[in-house]
Design a protein around this motif. Sequence first.
Motif, PDB file in Angstrom:
ATOM      1  N   GLU A  30       0.421   4.326 -10.001  1.00 27.74           N
ATOM      2  CA  GLU A  30       0.967   3.965  -8.695  1.00 27.74           C
ATOM      3  C   GLU A  30       2.238   3.123  -8.803  1.00 27.74           C
ATOM      4  O   GLU A  30       3.077   3.133  -7.911  1.00 27.74           O
ATOM      5  CB  GLU A  30      -0.084   3.196  -7.894  1.00 27.74           C
ATOM      6  N   HIS A 107     -11.128   7.006  -3.775  1.00 32.87           N
ATOM      7  CA  HIS A 107     -11.138   5.757  -3.019  1.00 32.87           C
ATOM      8  C   HIS A 107     -12.288   4.848  -3.458  1.00 32.87           C
ATOM      9  O   HIS A 107     -12.122   3.632  -3.595  1.00 32.87           O
ATOM     10  CB  HIS A 107     -11.234   6.043  -1.521  1.00 32.87           C
ATOM     11  N   ASN A 184      -0.206  -1.527  -3.496  1.00 24.46           N
ATOM     12  CA  ASN A 184      -1.606  -1.836  -3.208  1.00 24.46           C
ATOM     13  C   ASN A 184      -1.773  -2.399  -1.797  1.00 24.46           C
ATOM     14  O   ASN A 184      -2.709  -2.034  -1.079  1.00 24.46           O
ATOM     15  CB  ASN A 184      -2.141  -2.833  -4.234  1.00 24.46           C
ATOM     16  N   TYR A 187      -1.499   0.512   0.500  1.00 31.64           N
ATOM     17  CA  TYR A 187      -2.688   1.369   0.370  1.00 31.64           C
ATOM     18  C   TYR A 187      -3.863   0.772   1.155  1.00 31.64           C
ATOM     19  O   TYR A 187      -4.543   1.476   1.912  1.00 31.64           O
ATOM     20  CB  TYR A 187      -3.067   1.528  -1.102  1.00 31.64           C
ATOM     21  N   ARG A 191      -5.853   2.426   4.271  1.00 37.69           N
ATOM     22  CA  ARG A 191      -7.283   2.712   4.216  1.00 37.69           C
ATOM     23  C   ARG A 191      -8.024   2.037   5.362  1.00 37.69           C
ATOM     24  O   ARG A 191      -8.919   2.621   5.974  1.00 37.69           O
ATOM     25  CB  ARG A 191      -7.871   2.241   2.877  1.00 37.69           C
TER      26      ARG A 191
END
Length: 201
Positions: A30, A107, A184, A187, A191
């Motif tokens: 990532e 995930h 992060n 992300y 989510r």
Amino acid sequence: MAQKRNHRKPHSALARDQRLFANSRVWTWEGLASPDNGQAYTTAENRTPFGWTVLPHDLAQQLVKRPRNWFIGVRALCRAPDGAEWMESRLIDLPSRNIQQVSNAYHELRADTLAAQRTSQVYDMGWICQTWSGKRPEDPMELWHYHYAPEGIIRQATNDEKLIRRMAGPGFSQERYDRWQQVNREYLEDRKRVLEQENAA
């Protein structure tokens, strides 16, 4: 005069596909950006008699869209304030499945991996999926999932210098750390939004 029968097996596109992708892998980090556009990118590779080669886009799509036997790993590269480094990882086997249909596995593995670490000590996170054909290969050290990890981390699993040189990728940098920390945060926000929408539906 009777004609000789051709005893060759008929051509099987499925069998050819299974042979072609019997030893392939797909992976990403990532925090590493493409030199072309600065975006995160995924690499698909296939094992040939001449070593690993990058698959063109059409073959990469074929690799992931059909059911195969997969090793799946999610891995976090970690660095303590004193400079010590290690890799935290979670691994599963996924026989005869299409990895495009199991996105939730990523995930869940990602969350489980991060739960074992201080996020402030993680400088990159990624996933790697590798195929196998026939009987599951024996690999006590699970070296397959060290691909493109930093050299020092691979050395914690093997002292094979040739293998280390072939597998090693870039190591820690402040730029990589900063980029992953930002990725992060984005992300986790995405989510949270997705899960809220699913719960509201």
